[in-house]
Design an enzyme around this catalytic site. Structure first.
Site, PDB file in Angstrom:
ATOM      1  N   ASN A  15       0.918  -1.112   0.087  1.00  0.00           N
ATOM      2  CA  ASN A  15      -0.076  -0.072   0.106  1.00  0.00           C
ATOM      3  C   ASN A  15       0.847   1.243  -0.148  1.00  0.00           C
ATOM      4  O   ASN A  15       1.735   1.303   0.917  1.00  0.00           O
ATOM      5  CB  ASN A  15      -0.852   0.164   1.269  1.00  0.00           C
ATOM      6  CG  ASN A  15      -1.557   1.120   1.295  1.00  0.00           C
ATOM      7  OD1 ASN A  15      -1.574   2.150   0.900  1.00  0.00           O
ATOM      8  ND2 ASN A  15      -3.166   0.845   1.518  1.00  0.00           N
ATOM      9  N   ASP A  17      -0.238   4.516  -0.154  1.00  0.00           N
ATOM     10  CA  ASP A  17      -0.870   5.747   0.192  1.00  0.00           C
ATOM     11  C   ASP A  17       0.183   6.836   1.160  1.00  0.00           C
ATOM     12  O   ASP A  17      -0.063   7.877   0.851  1.00  0.00           O
ATOM     13  CB  ASP A  17      -2.007   5.294   1.220  1.00  0.00           C
ATOM     14  CG  ASP A  17      -2.986   4.565   0.663  1.00  0.00           C
ATOM     15  OD1 ASP A  17      -3.133   4.536  -0.493  1.00  0.00           O
ATOM     16  OD2 ASP A  17      -3.921   4.065   1.353  1.00  0.00           O
ATOM     17  N   HIS A  18       0.946   6.201   1.932  1.00  0.00           N
ATOM     18  CA  HIS A  18       1.757   7.178   2.781  1.00  0.00           C
ATOM     19  C   HIS A  18       2.823   7.711   1.951  1.00  0.00           C
ATOM     20  O   HIS A  18       3.451   8.751   2.612  1.00  0.00           O
ATOM     21  CB  HIS A  18       1.671   6.563   3.969  1.00  0.00           C
ATOM     22  CG  HIS A  18       0.604   6.316   4.819  1.00  0.00           C
ATOM     23  ND1 HIS A  18      -0.474   7.161   5.098  1.00  0.00           N
ATOM     24  CD2 HIS A  18       0.062   5.010   5.171  1.00  0.00           C
ATOM     25  CE1 HIS A  18      -1.423   6.448   5.553  1.00  0.00           C
ATOM     26  NE2 HIS A  18      -1.366   5.326   5.476  1.00  0.00           N
ATOM     27  N   ARG A  26       3.694  18.729   2.094  1.00  0.00           N
ATOM     28  CA  ARG A  26       4.234  20.151   1.635  1.00  0.00           C
ATOM     29  C   ARG A  26       3.703  20.413   0.235  1.00  0.00           C
ATOM     30  O   ARG A  26       4.151  21.543  -0.386  1.00  0.00           O
ATOM     31  CB  ARG A  26       5.873  19.689   1.312  1.00  0.00           C
ATOM     32  CG  ARG A  26       6.510  19.507   2.450  1.00  0.00           C
ATOM     33  CD  ARG A  26       6.775  20.777   3.297  1.00  0.00           C
ATOM     34  NE  ARG A  26       7.728  21.711   2.462  1.00  0.00           N
ATOM     35  CZ  ARG A  26       9.097  21.680   2.571  1.00  0.00           C
ATOM     36  NH1 ARG A  26       9.522  21.075   3.646  1.00  0.00           N
ATOM     37  NH2 ARG A  26       9.539  22.719   2.011  1.00  0.00           N
ATOM     38  N   ARG A  53      -9.369   8.232  -0.914  1.00  0.00           N
ATOM     39  CA  ARG A  53     -10.183   8.762   0.086  1.00  0.00           C
ATOM     40  C   ARG A  53     -11.047   9.774  -0.590  1.00  0.00           C
ATOM     41  O   ARG A  53     -10.563  10.363  -1.375  1.00  0.00           O
ATOM     42  CB  ARG A  53      -9.449   9.006   1.124  1.00  0.00           C
ATOM     43  CG  ARG A  53      -8.737   7.703   2.013  1.00  0.00           C
ATOM     44  CD  ARG A  53      -8.300   8.259   3.363  1.00  0.00           C
ATOM     45  NE  ARG A  53      -9.479   8.694   4.226  1.00  0.00           N
ATOM     46  CZ  ARG A  53      -9.791   7.876   5.417  1.00  0.00           C
ATOM     47  NH1 ARG A  53      -9.194   6.511   5.534  1.00  0.00           N
ATOM     48  NH2 ARG A  53     -10.759   8.137   6.090  1.00  0.00           N
ATOM     49  N   HIS A  58      -4.603  11.579   0.963  1.00  0.00           N
ATOM     50  CA  HIS A  58      -3.214  11.110   0.249  1.00  0.00           C
ATOM     51  C   HIS A  58      -3.479  10.937  -1.091  1.00  0.00           C
ATOM     52  O   HIS A  58      -2.798  11.547  -1.896  1.00  0.00           O
ATOM     53  CB  HIS A  58      -2.619   9.825   1.263  1.00  0.00           C
ATOM     54  CG  HIS A  58      -3.655   8.831   1.709  1.00  0.00           C
ATOM     55  ND1 HIS A  58      -4.448   8.350   0.885  1.00  0.00           N
ATOM     56  CD2 HIS A  58      -3.871   8.369   2.732  1.00  0.00           C
ATOM     57  CE1 HIS A  58      -4.885   7.348   1.489  1.00  0.00           C
ATOM     58  NE2 HIS A  58      -4.825   7.459   2.798  1.00  0.00           N
ATOM     59  N   GLU A  78      -8.696   0.664  -3.373  1.00  0.00           N
ATOM     60  CA  GLU A  78      -9.459   0.795  -2.038  1.00  0.00           C
ATOM     61  C   GLU A  78     -10.250   2.026  -2.280  1.00  0.00           C
ATOM     62  O   GLU A  78      -9.868   3.118  -2.510  1.00  0.00           O
ATOM     63  CB  GLU A  78      -8.666   0.736  -0.947  1.00  0.00           C
ATOM     64  CG  GLU A  78      -8.090  -0.393  -0.541  1.00  0.00           C
ATOM     65  CD  GLU A  78      -7.406  -0.190   0.839  1.00  0.00           C
ATOM     66  OE1 GLU A  78      -7.391   0.806   1.554  1.00  0.00           O
ATOM     67  OE2 GLU A  78      -6.416  -1.003   1.372  1.00  0.00           O
ATOM     68  N   THR A 109      -8.513   3.903   8.271  1.00  0.00           N
ATOM     69  CA  THR A 109      -9.677   2.957   8.250  1.00  0.00           C
ATOM     70  C   THR A 109      -9.952   2.248   9.539  1.00  0.00           C
ATOM     71  O   THR A 109      -8.948   1.326   9.846  1.00  0.00           O
ATOM     72  CB  THR A 109      -9.510   2.014   7.105  1.00  0.00           C
ATOM     73  OG1 THR A 109      -9.091   2.648   5.999  1.00  0.00           O
ATOM     74  CG2 THR A 109     -11.030   1.482   6.882  1.00  0.00           C
ATOM     75  N   GLU A 159     -11.281  -9.301   3.041  1.00  0.00           N
ATOM     76  CA  GLU A 159      -9.939  -9.022   3.577  1.00  0.00           C
ATOM     77  C   GLU A 159     -10.254  -8.798   5.260  1.00  0.00           C
ATOM     78  O   GLU A 159     -11.288  -7.833   5.462  1.00  0.00           O
ATOM     79  CB  GLU A 159      -9.368  -7.766   2.930  1.00  0.00           C
ATOM     80  CG  GLU A 159      -8.121  -7.485   3.874  1.00  0.00           C
ATOM     81  CD  GLU A 159      -7.464  -6.268   2.869  1.00  0.00           C
ATOM     82  OE1 GLU A 159      -7.427  -6.271   1.671  1.00  0.00           O
ATOM     83  OE2 GLU A 159      -6.351  -5.525   3.500  1.00  0.00           O
ATOM     84  N   HIS A 202      -3.775  -4.406   7.634  1.00  0.00           N
ATOM     85  CA  HIS A 202      -4.080  -3.289   8.547  1.00  0.00           C
ATOM     86  C   HIS A 202      -3.178  -3.319   9.823  1.00  0.00           C
ATOM     87  O   HIS A 202      -3.276  -4.096  10.721  1.00  0.00           O
ATOM     88  CB  HIS A 202      -5.471  -2.941   8.704  1.00  0.00           C
ATOM     89  CG  HIS A 202      -5.623  -1.375   9.270  1.00  0.00           C
ATOM     90  ND1 HIS A 202      -5.381  -0.824  10.149  1.00  0.00           N
ATOM     91  CD2 HIS A 202      -6.035  -0.692   8.202  1.00  0.00           C
ATOM     92  CE1 HIS A 202      -5.428   0.385  10.204  1.00  0.00           C
ATOM     93  NE2 HIS A 202      -6.038   0.682   9.105  1.00  0.00           N
ATOM     94  N   GLY A 203      -2.224  -2.335   9.727  1.00  0.00           N
ATOM     95  CA  GLY A 203      -1.350  -2.393  10.994  1.00  0.00           C
ATOM     96  C   GLY A 203      -0.159  -3.334  10.956  1.00  0.00           C
ATOM     97  O   GLY A 203       0.553  -3.172  11.978  1.00  0.00           O
ATOM     98  N   HIS A 225       1.557   1.408   5.709  1.00  0.00           N
ATOM     99  CA  HIS A 225       1.973   2.367   6.749  1.00  0.00           C
ATOM    100  C   HIS A 225       3.349   1.991   7.090  1.00  0.00           C
ATOM    101  O   HIS A 225       4.365   2.713   7.193  1.00  0.00           O
ATOM    102  CB  HIS A 225       1.264   2.699   7.746  1.00  0.00           C
ATOM    103  CG  HIS A 225       1.524   3.822   8.653  1.00  0.00           C
ATOM    104  ND1 HIS A 225       1.972   3.598  10.104  1.00  0.00           N
ATOM    105  CD2 HIS A 225       1.345   5.139   8.264  1.00  0.00           C
ATOM    106  CE1 HIS A 225       2.165   4.756  10.485  1.00  0.00           C
ATOM    107  NE2 HIS A 225       2.032   5.727   9.608  1.00  0.00           N
TER     108      HIS A 225
HETATM  109  N1  PXP Z   1      -6.083  -3.081   3.832  1.00  0.00           N
HETATM  110  C1  PXP Z   1      -6.904  -2.275   3.999  1.00  0.00           C
HETATM  111  C2  PXP Z   1      -8.263  -2.432   3.497  1.00  0.00           C
HETATM  112  C3  PXP Z   1      -6.725  -0.869   4.433  1.00  0.00           C
HETATM  113  O1  PXP Z   1      -7.682  -0.121   4.623  1.00  0.00           O
HETATM  114  C4  PXP Z   1      -5.296  -0.491   4.673  1.00  0.00           C
HETATM  115  C5  PXP Z   1      -5.035   0.791   5.150  1.00  0.00           C
HETATM  116  O2  PXP Z   1      -5.319   1.832   3.982  1.00  0.00           O
HETATM  117  C6  PXP Z   1      -4.527  -1.702   4.567  1.00  0.00           C
HETATM  118  C7  PXP Z   1      -4.677  -2.992   4.401  1.00  0.00           C
HETATM  119  C8  PXP Z   1      -2.812  -1.299   4.981  1.00  0.00           C
HETATM  120  O3  PXP Z   1      -2.907  -0.786   6.309  1.00  0.00           O
HETATM  121  P1  PXP Z   1      -1.388  -0.259   6.966  1.00  0.00           P
HETATM  122  O4  PXP Z   1      -1.110   0.798   6.214  1.00  0.00           O
HETATM  123  O5  PXP Z   1      -1.804   0.026   8.310  1.00  0.00           O
HETATM  124  O6  PXP Z   1      -0.206  -1.499   6.621  1.00  0.00           O
END
Ligand code: PXP
Length: 252
Positions: A15, A17-18, A26, A53, A58, A78, A109, A159, A202-203, A225
């Site tokens: 992922n 996103d970050h 910035r 989102r 992001h 997503e 999320t 998921e 997630h996480g 992340h």
């Molecule tokens: N899976 C889903 C459905 C998510 O919404 C996210 C966060 O956007 C992730 C996985 C990845 O989570 P993390 O960024 O905490 O690894």
């Protein structure tokens, strides 16, 4: 029937996103999430995950366009189950769409999607996405009611939300963590029994990934992340390779 051997190779969705979060802090043109996706591919990712989102905090619309144009890996898009997002998904037709709940004020999320209460609406919502050839996944808590509802609406994939398990680990609440982990394992097996492909995410971090990767029914992990944070210290390529190594070791 209990599955004891992995059902197949565990895929890693990275992922990105970050990378966009840092860029947007910035308002600059860098760091570029598409470049991150290309590095992820070279480091052994099986797919790229990006969450557009509603507030575009992001990933931007232009990022999705750029990813669709530049990527050779499958994109897991997503999104919230809104008309706006559905139209964007139908325009791009990514390999996969993952429906997630979204609240504007949340930092990330926070929970899984409430499928059971919204069954009818979601069944209609995913039908055109499926018809367009997108693999539809639903991000849910490890809860039998939600899994059954996801199967009933015709999702191909669930998921499972690993956030609670990871938080309990980080807080040192190991007994509760192990209960949550056991629940994730049971629900992965249950989802598979109902004919769903099971993913998780997630996480997840280096410390928490192994037990989840070891669940034989789990076919894909989506991780972001932690990897982007770790990339600050060791670079994105080695950060991803280490995650891949830990996943493969847990699976072996
Ligand atoms: N899976 C889903 C459905 C998510 O919404 C996210 C966060 O956007 C992730 C996985 C990845 O989570 P993390 O960024 O905490 O690894």
């Amino acid at each position: 029937m209990t599955v004891t051997k992995p059902l197949g190779r565990l895929r890693l969705g990275v992922n990105i996103d970050h990378v966009a979060t840092v860029r947007n802090a910035r308002g600059s043109a860098y760091p570029d999430p598409i470049r991150a996706a290309q590095i992820a591919e070279a480091a052994g990712a099986d797919g790229i995950t990006a969450h557009l989102r509603e507030d575009r905090r992001h990933i931007s619309d232009a990022d999705i366009e750029g990813l669709m144009a530049a990527l050779t890996l499958p994109l897991n898009f997503e999104m919230a189950a809104t008309e706006e997002m559905q139209a964007i998904a139908l325009r791009h037709k990514p390999h996969a769409v993952c429906l997630v709940p979204e609240k504007r004020e949340e930092r990330t999320t926070e929970g899984g999607l409430e499928v059971a209460r919204e069954e009818n609406r979601l069944a209609h919502f995913i039908a055109p996405l499926r018809d367009a050839g997108c693999r539809v996944s639903i991000f849910i808590a490890a809860d039998a009611r939600q899994i059954e509802a996801a199967a009933r609406i015709g999702a191909a994939v669930i998921e499972l939300h690993t956030g609670a398990y990871c938080d309990l680990h980080a807080e040192g609440r190991f007994e509760e963590r192990d209960i949550e982990l056991a629940r994730l394992g049971e629900m992965a097996a249950y989802g598979h029994e109902l004919g769903l492909e099971v993913h998780a995410g997630h996480g997840l971090t280096y410390d928490t990934v192994a037990p989840v990767a070891a669940f034989p029914e789990v076919m894909e992990l989506n991780i972001g992340h932690f990897l982007i944070g770790e990339a600050i210290f060791r670079g994105l390529d080695p950060a991803i390779r280490e995650m891949r190594r830990l996943m493969d070791a847990a699976r072996a």
